[in-house]
Design an enzyme around this catalytic site. Structure first.
Site, PDB file in Angstrom:
ATOM      1  N   ASP A 104      -0.153   5.193   0.870  1.00  0.00           N
ATOM      2  CA  ASP A 104      -0.392   6.176   1.921  1.00  0.00           C
ATOM      3  C   ASP A 104      -0.628   5.480   3.263  1.00  0.00           C
ATOM      4  O   ASP A 104      -1.544   4.677   3.402  1.00  0.00           O
ATOM      5  CB  ASP A 104      -1.588   7.055   1.558  1.00  0.00           C
ATOM      6  CG  ASP A 104      -1.427   7.699   0.179  1.00  0.00           C
ATOM      7  OD1 ASP A 104      -0.282   8.016  -0.192  1.00  0.00           O
ATOM      8  OD2 ASP A 104      -2.441   7.854  -0.518  1.00  0.00           O
TER       9      ASP A 104
ATOM     10  N   ASP B 156       0.860  -1.169   0.000  1.00  0.00           N
ATOM     11  CA  ASP B 156       0.000   0.000   0.000  1.00  0.00           C
ATOM     12  C   ASP B 156       0.909   1.235   0.000  1.00  0.00           C
ATOM     13  O   ASP B 156       2.101   1.139   0.317  1.00  0.00           O
ATOM     14  CB  ASP B 156      -0.884  -0.039   1.249  1.00  0.00           C
ATOM     15  CG  ASP B 156      -1.718   1.210   1.401  1.00  0.00           C
ATOM     16  OD1 ASP B 156      -2.428   1.574   0.448  1.00  0.00           O
ATOM     17  OD2 ASP B 156      -1.645   1.832   2.474  1.00  0.00           O
TER      18      ASP B 156
END
Length: 217
Positions: A38, A36
């Protein structure tokens, strides 16, 4: 780079960004380290849209470096509902993403592909799609990367800061994932491992290194 309308040309459809970074040759059937963005690679500033505000989370740098050393592709898979909601556009995403890649390069590490999904039920126009197959927790972005890079998804790993990341990994056929600041959990066919401290990070790096050794054997 953008087309004549100003839309970045990494878009394969209105709500899906696919960017191959660097173009290094990868043999088929490698596992990948899915990340991922952020809240995992960089500090989550709540819909990041300003490149000047991007700060890396240093905890992920050793894991990316381990994957680079082991020859394991690193693939970023990120939901970007801020685009669907109208908070910023794909050009702003491109600028932020470029800054993330620049900061990683400054630290001597790199990723091989970035995929971003902007579809969301709160969007407008063609982006207003609920439960789109590309949006995590659905596995579409992982499967897309798997097809494009000829990856072995079953041996791949995922790291994220939300349960949706873990669910996407499970649905894509991965066996395990690391949840940033999360708790360990075992589900049928999938293990969630915590990533809270240096010991957890050591476990992740050991798993990456084991994949590298298996590829060389």
């Amino acid at each position: 780079m953008a087309d004549k309308t100003g839309t970045p040309n990494k878009l394969t459809e209105p709500g899906l960004w696919v960017e191959r970074i660097g173009g290094r040759a990868l043999p088929p059937h490698l596992p990948a380290l899915f990340l991922d963005r952020d809240g995992t690679i960089n500090v989550d500033t709540d819909y990041p849209s300003d490149p000047a505000e991007i700060v890396l989370r240093p905890q992920m740098l050793p894991a990316i470096a381990a994957a680079n050393r082991a020859g394991i592709p690193v693939v970023v898979v990120t939901n970007q509902s801020g685009i669907a909601r109208g908070y910023f556009d794909w050009s702003a995403f491109a600028a932020v993403n470029g800054r993330v890649l620049e900061l990683l390069a400054d630290q001597g590490v790199f990723v091989d592909m970035v995929l971003a999904c902007a579809y969301h039920e709160a969007g407008v126009g063609p982006l207003a799609i609920s439960d789109h197959p590309m949006r995590k927790p659905n596995p579409g972005m992982l499967a897309e990367a798997g097809n494009r890079l000829a990856l072995d998804l079953q041996r791949s790993l995922i790291v994220g800061d939300k349960l949706a990341d873990m669910q996407a990994g499970k649905r894509a056929g991965l066996a395990q994932g690391w949840l940033v600041d999360g708790e360990a959990a075992v589900q049928p066919g999938f293990a969630i491992r915590p990533l809270r401290d240096s010991g957890d990070l050591g476990d992740l790096i050991a798993a990456i290194e084991a994949l590298g050794r298996a590829n060389r054997s």
